[in-house]
Design an enzyme around this catalytic site. Structure first.
Site, mmCIF file in Angstrom:
data_model
loop_
_atom_site.group_PDB
_atom_site.id
_atom_site.type_symbol
_atom_site.label_atom_id
_atom_site.label_comp_id
_atom_site.label_asym_id
_atom_site.label_seq_id
_atom_site.Cartn_x
_atom_site.Cartn_y
_atom_site.Cartn_z
ATOM 1 C CD GLU A 156 0.798 0.308 3.062
ATOM 2 O OE1 GLU A 156 0.757 1.553 2.969
ATOM 3 O OE2 GLU A 156 1.766 -0.297 3.557
ATOM 4 C CD GLU A 299 7.675 1.521 -0.382
ATOM 5 O OE1 GLU A 299 8.373 0.676 -0.987
ATOM 6 O OE2 GLU A 299 8.070 2.680 -0.166
#
Length: 342
Positions: A156, A299
């Site tokens: 994300e 991430e």
């Protein structure tokens, strides 16, 4: 899983001596229905969106960093890109709610709105938007599976998303914001206290219903968190393992499990984040992380590192000799002889 357990116990080693790798091999067999699964194609799904709560000054970085980092993902320069290349995984970046106009041939454009509303003043989004965001995640998984992907990592990007994640966790578990709110991008002590107060205000303003995960997601969540919830549900429906990254991804996993408890069986916890609340969140999910590296980047970085352990578990059941094939005495005879002697 029972078949995998029998096979693993026949390999040339003492039973249980490979620890979590043996447990992982059994779990992968249960998820896929194959004793010797292989995952030649795997994808990190990075959902990107902005958060209106950034207006409250909850992050050490400005909201403008979200679209800038999306560009970094797309050009291959982020940490998750580097680690994904090492692990032979593709990075798929999805704009589900970035507050900027983005254009790139590799970008999956599924923007539902330009960031959420400020949850400290009202709902982050509508219930319909939360449902639509979940379905985006499902559809992204379906498209990947149609191209041969059988293993997913959650990633994300969204400045402010640790604030939303803490609010979701507090809503669903009853754990106070003092215990769920962490430093995120690295805020100082003063900003941390402010961040806790903002989450408390968001919960008081919206009164999310703990018995209704969609209500919680809509009122104090984020579009990328909803998208990852859909990724998890979609992967489970397709019998694909999902390697969960850090705190934000684990909040999405909690939402998925509250919506569909069976989804828990398809989750693999990659690591325990340095972010406050993640350890308790993993316990809530009943997940045992494989790594502890004091990471808190997000991430999908921790999830991608864990792919090496997934590969190791798969190679063990595929390539390792059994006692019979190697002509090695398995120890059972010796144990029986010892019993007779006594």
């Amino acid at each position: 899983m029972a078949g995998a357990r029998v096979h693993v116990d026949r390999l040339t080693k003492p039973p249980g001596s490979l620890g979590k790798l043996e447990e992982l091999a059994e779990k992968l067999a249960g998820i896929t229905g194959e004793i010797r699964p292989m995952f030649s194609k795997r994808s990190v799904i990075v959902m990107a969106a902005d958060h209106g709560v950034c207006e409250e000054g909850v992050s050490a970085f400005p909201a403008e960093v979200t679209p800038q980092m999306v560009h970094n993902f797309l050009t291959g320069g982020a940490a998750v890109n580097v680690l994904a290349r090492q692990a032979s995984a593709d990075v798929v970046c999805v704009d589900i709610g970035v507050n900027a106009e983005l254009s790139h041939p590799a970008l999956v454009q599924r923007k539902l709105r330009y960031g959420t509303g400020n949850m400290a003043k009202g709902p982050a989004m509508s219930r319909d938007e939360a449902e639509a965001a979940i379905l985006v995640g499902v559809e992204v998984v379906d498209a990947a599976v149609s191209q041969g992907v059988r293993l997913f990592v959650t990633g994300e990007m969204g400045i402010g998303n640790t604030t939303a994640s803490a609010a979701i966790m507090s809503s669903l578990t009853g754990v106070t914001p003092q215990q769920t709110v962490g430093r995120g991008t690295g805020v100082n002590d003063e900003r941390l206290l402010h961040k806790i107060a903002v989450v408390e205000r968001a919960l008081e303003t919206n009164h999310p219903d703990a018995d209704d995960p969609l209500d919680v997601l809509a009122k104090v969540g984020g579009l990328e968190i909803a998208g990852l919830t859909g990724v998890i549900l979609g992967a489970a429906a397709r019998r694909c393992p999902v390697v969960i990254d850090g705190f934000i991804s684990s909040v999405a996993a909690l939402l998925a499990v509250r919506l569909k408890p069976e989804a828990a069986g398809y989750l693999i916890a990659s690591h325990v984040s340095h972010e406050q609340g993640h350890c308790a969140l993993l316990k809530e999910l009943g997940l045992n992380p494989m790594l502890e590296l004091d990471m808190r980047l997000g991430e999908g970085t921790g999830g991608v590192l864990a792919l090496h352990l997934v590969d190791a578990a798969c190679r063990i059941v595929t390539e390792m000799a059994t006692f019979e094939s190697a002509g090695v005495t398995d120890g059972k005879q010796g144990a029986n002889d010892g019993e007779t002697a006594r």
